[in-house]
Motif scaffolding. Structure first.
Motif, short mmCIF file in Angstrom:
data_model
loop_
_atom_site.label_atom_id
_atom_site.label_comp_id
_atom_site.label_asym_id
_atom_site.label_seq_id
_atom_site.Cartn_x
_atom_site.Cartn_y
_atom_site.Cartn_z
N GLY A 84 -3.75 2.91 -2.90
CA GLY A 84 -3.85 3.53 -1.59
C GLY A 84 -4.85 2.79 -0.71
O GLY A 84 -5.56 1.89 -1.17
N GLY B 49 2.75 10.15 -0.09
CA GLY B 49 3.26 8.89 -0.62
C GLY B 49 3.83 9.11 -2.01
O GLY B 49 3.92 10.25 -2.50
N VAL C 57 0.85 -1.18 0.00
CA VAL C 57 0.00 0.00 0.00
C VAL C 57 0.89 1.24 0.00
O VAL C 57 1.93 1.27 0.66
N ASP C 58 0.48 2.25 -0.73
CA ASP C 58 1.18 3.52 -0.74
C ASP C 58 0.14 4.62 -0.86
O ASP C 58 -0.84 4.49 -1.60
N SER C 59 0.35 5.69 -0.15
CA SER C 59 -0.58 6.81 -0.24
C SER C 59 -0.40 7.56 -1.55
O SER C 59 0.68 7.52 -2.15
N PRO C 60 -1.44 8.26 -2.00
CA PRO C 60 -1.25 9.11 -3.17
C PRO C 60 -0.24 10.21 -2.85
O PRO C 60 -0.02 10.55 -1.69
N GLY D 258 2.48 7.37 -4.61
CA GLY D 258 1.40 7.07 -5.54
C GLY D 258 1.71 5.89 -6.45
O GLY D 258 1.07 5.70 -7.47
#
Length: 172
Positions: free
Chosen positions: A73, A67, A59-62, A69
């Motif tokens: 997310g 993050g 998982v990675d944040s935008p 991206g």
């Protein structure tokens, strides 16, 4: 026999087993996750144990939330979980009713207001969730609508949205 990609005999056995011993119907599903402090492309990795495999979900944040991206997310995974739970329930209901599906697809979306998570407003973060279903079958539209309605009533994910529970959060 598989019908709509559901092993009907196994489901029937499970239903009989759970009727005979209702406590067996209660299962705990869990994951373990870690926030990566030094990986510029992945912020969080969750490990999930299925019956036959162990797998990792990245998982990675935008980028607008810090993050890269480069991975889905958290809200993508929420939609995947909600959609797959609903579709599993819907296909299960169709299968119980003997309705052969030629296509069963969903497009899910949600509208998120990020002001509260960013501490710049006291707005409701999740404004809406929408599921657009595409079902093809020889069954009538009315029968398909009945399947959708019953799936909505029986789906654990949809139930949780309509009847939220209070999460328990413990610092160990």
């Amino acid at each position: 026999m598989r019908f709509n990609n559901v092993e009907q005999e196994q489901v029937s056995k499970t239903i009989e087993e759970f009727k005979a011993a209702p406590d067996k119907a209660v299962k705990t599903i869990s994951i373990e996750g870690v926030w990566l402090l030094d990986n510029p492309e992945v912020q969080f990795i969750a490990t999930a144990r299925a019956e036959k495999n162990v797998f990792n979900i990245e998982v990675d944040s935008p980028s607008f939330l810090g993050g890269s991206g480069s991975r889905p997310g958290p809200m993508h995974y929420c939609l995947i979980g909600l959609s797959s739970c609903f579709m599993a329930t819907l296909v299960g209901v169709a299968t119980e009713k003997g309705i052969l599906l030629k296509k069963a697809a969903v497009k899910a979306s949600c509208v998120v207001d990020f002001r509260k998570p960013l501490s710049i407003g006291d707005t409701k973060p999740l404004r809406s969730i929408r599921f657009e279903l595409s079902l093809e079958s020889d069954a009538s539209r009315q029968r398909l609508e009945e399947v959708v309605k019953e799936a909505e009533e029986r789906c654990p994910a949809i139930y949780s949205l309509k009847n939220p529970l209070t999460p328990e959060i413990a610092l160990l």
